[in-house]
Design a protein around this motif. Structure first.
Motif, PDB file in Angstrom:
ATOM      1  N   ASP A 139       8.873 -11.478   8.711  1.00 27.88           N
ATOM      2  CA  ASP A 139       9.185 -10.534   9.790  1.00 27.88           C
ATOM      3  C   ASP A 139       9.421  -9.114   9.290  1.00 27.88           C
ATOM      4  OD1 ASP A 139       9.045 -12.645  11.589  1.00 27.88           O
ATOM      5  OD2 ASP A 139      11.183 -13.110  11.411  1.00 27.88           O
ATOM      6  N   ILE A 140       9.271  -8.889   7.997  1.00 30.37           N
ATOM      7  CA  ILE A 140       9.557  -7.576   7.415  1.00 30.37           C
ATOM      8  C   ILE A 140       8.252  -6.804   7.212  1.00 30.37           C
ATOM      9  CG2 ILE A 140      10.644  -6.358   5.505  1.00 30.37           C
ATOM     10  CD1 ILE A 140      12.548  -8.083   7.175  1.00 30.37           C
ATOM     11  N   ASP A 141       8.191  -5.593   7.733  1.00 32.88           N
ATOM     12  CA  ASP A 141       7.018  -4.751   7.535  1.00 32.88           C
ATOM     13  C   ASP A 141       6.847  -4.443   6.048  1.00 32.88           C
ATOM     14  OD1 ASP A 141       5.730  -1.837   7.347  1.00 32.88           O
ATOM     15  OD2 ASP A 141       5.125  -2.745   9.261  1.00 32.88           O
ATOM     16  N   PRO A 142       5.605  -4.482   5.532  1.00 35.72           N
ATOM     17  CA  PRO A 142       5.383  -4.216   4.109  1.00 35.72           C
ATOM     18  C   PRO A 142       5.978  -2.896   3.625  1.00 35.72           C
ATOM     19  CG  PRO A 142       3.393  -5.115   5.090  1.00 35.72           C
ATOM     20  CD  PRO A 142       4.364  -4.875   6.220  1.00 35.72           C
ATOM     21  N   SER A 143       6.075  -1.913   4.492  1.00 37.07           N
ATOM     22  CA  SER A 143       6.637  -0.626   4.089  1.00 37.07           C
ATOM     23  C   SER A 143       8.118  -0.709   3.765  1.00 37.07           C
ATOM     24  CB  SER A 143       6.411   0.414   5.191  1.00 37.07           C
ATOM     25  OG  SER A 143       7.124   0.062   6.372  1.00 37.07           O
ATOM     26  N   ARG A 144       8.754  -1.823   4.155  1.00 35.44           N
ATOM     27  CA  ARG A 144      10.178  -2.022   3.855  1.00 35.44           C
ATOM     28  C   ARG A 144      10.398  -2.932   2.660  1.00 35.44           C
ATOM     29  NH1 ARG A 144      13.239  -4.420   8.577  1.00 35.44           N
ATOM     30  NH2 ARG A 144      14.984  -4.001   7.177  1.00 35.44           N
ATOM     31  N   LEU A 145       9.319  -3.446   2.083  1.00 35.57           N
ATOM     32  CA  LEU A 145       9.435  -4.346   0.942  1.00 35.57           C
ATOM     33  C   LEU A 145       9.437  -3.556  -0.365  1.00 35.57           C
ATOM     34  CD1 LEU A 145       7.017  -7.223   2.003  1.00 35.57           C
ATOM     35  CD2 LEU A 145       9.527  -7.296   1.953  1.00 35.57           C
ATOM     36  N   TYR A 146      10.364  -3.904  -1.249  1.00 37.43           N
ATOM     37  CA  TYR A 146      10.479  -3.268  -2.559  1.00 37.43           C
ATOM     38  C   TYR A 146      10.188  -4.328  -3.616  1.00 37.43           C
ATOM     39  CZ  TYR A 146      12.396   0.931  -0.460  1.00 37.43           C
ATOM     40  OH  TYR A 146      12.555   2.089   0.260  1.00 37.43           O
ATOM     41  N   LEU A 173       2.341  -3.234 -14.293  1.00 36.48           N
ATOM     42  CA  LEU A 173       2.621  -2.492 -13.066  1.00 36.48           C
ATOM     43  C   LEU A 173       1.345  -2.326 -12.239  1.00 36.48           C
ATOM     44  CD1 LEU A 173       4.363  -0.856 -11.153  1.00 36.48           C
ATOM     45  CD2 LEU A 173       4.058   1.128 -12.656  1.00 36.48           C
ATOM     46  N   ALA A 174       0.225  -2.043 -12.881  1.00 35.17           N
ATOM     47  CA  ALA A 174      -1.039  -1.889 -12.160  1.00 35.17           C
ATOM     48  C   ALA A 174      -1.414  -3.184 -11.445  1.00 35.17           C
ATOM     49  CB  ALA A 174      -2.142  -1.466 -13.121  1.00 35.17           C
ATOM     50  N   ALA A 175      -1.198  -4.321 -12.103  1.00 39.42           N
ATOM     51  CA  ALA A 175      -1.509  -5.616 -11.489  1.00 39.42           C
ATOM     52  C   ALA A 175      -0.634  -5.872 -10.273  1.00 39.42           C
ATOM     53  CB  ALA A 175      -1.337  -6.728 -12.521  1.00 39.42           C
ATOM     54  N   VAL A 176       0.641  -5.515 -10.372  1.00 45.70           N
ATOM     55  CA  VAL A 176       1.564  -5.710  -9.246  1.00 45.70           C
ATOM     56  C   VAL A 176       1.185  -4.801  -8.082  1.00 45.70           C
ATOM     57  CG1 VAL A 176       3.973  -5.448  -8.502  1.00 45.70           C
ATOM     58  CG2 VAL A 176       3.448  -6.530 -10.702  1.00 45.70           C
ATOM     59  N   CYS A 218       3.431  -1.857  -0.238  1.00 43.00           N
ATOM     60  CA  CYS A 218       4.836  -2.074  -0.587  1.00 43.00           C
ATOM     61  C   CYS A 218       5.279  -1.020  -1.607  1.00 43.00           C
ATOM     62  CB  CYS A 218       5.039  -3.469  -1.170  1.00 43.00           C
ATOM     63  SG  CYS A 218       4.515  -4.830  -0.101  1.00 43.00           S
ATOM     64  N   HIS A 219       6.578  -0.809  -1.709  1.00 42.73           N
ATOM     65  CA  HIS A 219       7.119   0.078  -2.737  1.00 42.73           C
ATOM     66  C   HIS A 219       7.117  -0.675  -4.066  1.00 42.73           C
ATOM     67  CE1 HIS A 219       8.601   3.028   0.235  1.00 42.73           C
ATOM     68  NE2 HIS A 219       8.852   1.967   0.970  1.00 42.73           N
ATOM     69  N   ILE A 276      11.620  -9.064  -5.647  1.00 46.56           N
ATOM     70  CA  ILE A 276      11.311  -8.593  -4.299  1.00 46.56           C
ATOM     71  C   ILE A 276      12.575  -8.603  -3.451  1.00 46.56           C
ATOM     72  CG2 ILE A 276      10.567 -10.934  -3.643  1.00 46.56           C
ATOM     73  CD1 ILE A 276       8.748  -9.621  -1.528  1.00 46.56           C
ATOM     74  N   CYS A 277      12.743  -7.557  -2.672  1.00 49.51           N
ATOM     75  CA  CYS A 277      13.808  -7.469  -1.676  1.00 49.51           C
ATOM     76  C   CYS A 277      13.327  -6.491  -0.620  1.00 49.51           C
ATOM     77  CB  CYS A 277      15.132  -7.013  -2.288  1.00 49.51           C
ATOM     78  SG  CYS A 277      15.057  -5.411  -3.131  1.00 49.51           S
ATOM     79  N   TYR A 278      14.147  -6.222   0.382  1.00 47.27           N
ATOM     80  CA  TYR A 278      13.728  -5.258   1.398  1.00 47.27           C
ATOM     81  C   TYR A 278      14.883  -4.374   1.798  1.00 47.27           C
ATOM     82  CZ  TYR A 278      15.854  -8.429   4.881  1.00 47.27           C
ATOM     83  OH  TYR A 278      16.724  -9.224   5.585  1.00 47.27           O
ATOM     84  N   ARG A 279      14.524  -3.215   2.340  1.00 48.53           N
ATOM     85  CA  ARG A 279      15.525  -2.243   2.798  1.00 48.53           C
ATOM     86  C   ARG A 279      15.139  -1.776   4.193  1.00 48.53           C
ATOM     87  NH1 ARG A 279      16.308   2.347  -1.650  1.00 48.53           N
ATOM     88  NH2 ARG A 279      17.722   3.087  -0.016  1.00 48.53           N
TER      89      ARG A 279
END
Length: 287
Positions: free
Chosen positions: A226-233, A250-253, A260-261, A284-287
């Motif tokens: 339910d979390i928009d990708p723009s809120r995922l860190y 980092l490039a692979a991620v 996502c951030h 992974i977490c979200y804000r």
């Protein structure tokens, strides 16, 4: 209310970076062959990794109680803060959180210690959230309650390249380490709700990259659906000896999780002294 936000270098935030952000950071002690250092202050991650490779006795410990208590007193008595929120590493990984909670009882509620159930890249985001809430005028108890409620809503996965240090600490048996070395088996560990557990066994580090990215994708589709990708860190992490390996990870991620951030942090010395060099991680977490 004027509330100070305080953490330690297990968050991936250095003392210098914290100072620039208005966040107070305690450097974690690093002990190498009985010589004492402070993370980011008198020893770098690269120097810690080099000591591990050289076979030296590398350990970490809790910050000295006086270091923490004196920081609280300084913030309350000299810096003019009404209260302090201290966010150490998860109580499931160290006794430092419970120790801090015990000491905080002498401060009449002015010091709130948040058992956030996090470490490394996910703890970093909790600290930033706490600072945002403090800037909005939220009081210390309200911030602590929020952090403890949100803390378990995160995942960390770590793939270990060698079991040498896990064997040394007793977390892996000599037989298991020998079998893993012969068959190139790499364990993947996970931190869910603040505790470290086994997650999977994979042959080779390249397959580990794929497996832990798949695990995060599964979390996105289930726990964070339910979390928009723009809120995922999503933080990439590691104990890489060479910068190009960190850049590649980092490039692979970033390629796996567009929208996502994403960023990269070296794993803290507290983690490195258990997982050794060339480990890879992702949180992974979200804000």
């Amino acid at each position: 209310m004027k509330t100070a936000i305080m953490t330690d270098t297990n968050s991936g935030i250095s003392v210098e970076e914290g100072r620039s952000l208005g966040i107070y950071v305690i450097p974690m002690p690093v002990i190498i062959d009985d010589h004492d250092y402070l993370e980011h202050v008198s020893i770098t991650h690269e120097e810690t990794y080099a000591a591990i490779i050289a076979g030296k006795d590398v350990r970490t410990s809790q910050p000295a109680p006086d270091t923490i208590i004196n920081m609280w007193k300084h913030l309350l008595d000299e810096e003019g803060y009404d209260s302090v929120v201290y966010i150490p590493m998860s109580s499931g990984l160290s006794n430092s959180c419970e120790t801090a909670i015990a000491f905080s009882r002498d401060f009449d509620g002015k010091v709130q210690v948040a058992d956030n159930h996090r470490i490394s890249v996910t703890l970093r985001q909790s600290v930033f959230e706490a600072k945002d809430l403090a800037d909005q005028g939220k009081d210390a108890e309200e911030i602590r309650r929020y952090l403890e409620e949100q803390g378990p809503k995160s995942s960390i996965y770590i793939a270990v390249n060698t079991l040498d240090l896990l064997k040394k600490s007793g977390r892996a048996t000599p037989a298991a380490a020998a079998v893993a070395a012969v068959f190139n088996i790499k364990p993947i560990l996970t931190i869910q709700g603040g505790k470290l557990d086994a997650f999977a066994k994979v042959r080779g580090m390249k397959r580990c990259e794929t497996r832990i990215c798949s695990a995060v994708q599964s979390d996105i589709e289930t726990r964070f659906a339910d979390i928009d990708p723009s809120r995922l860190y999503i933080g990439a992490a590691g104990t890489f000896q060479h910068q190009e390996d960190a850049d590649q990870w980092l490039a692979a991620v970033r390629e796996s999780f567009p929208g996502c951030h994403t960023w990269y942090d070296p794993l803290s010395c507290s983690i490195a002294c258990h997982v050794s060099v060339d480990a890879i991680g992702i949180g992974i977490c979200y804000r």
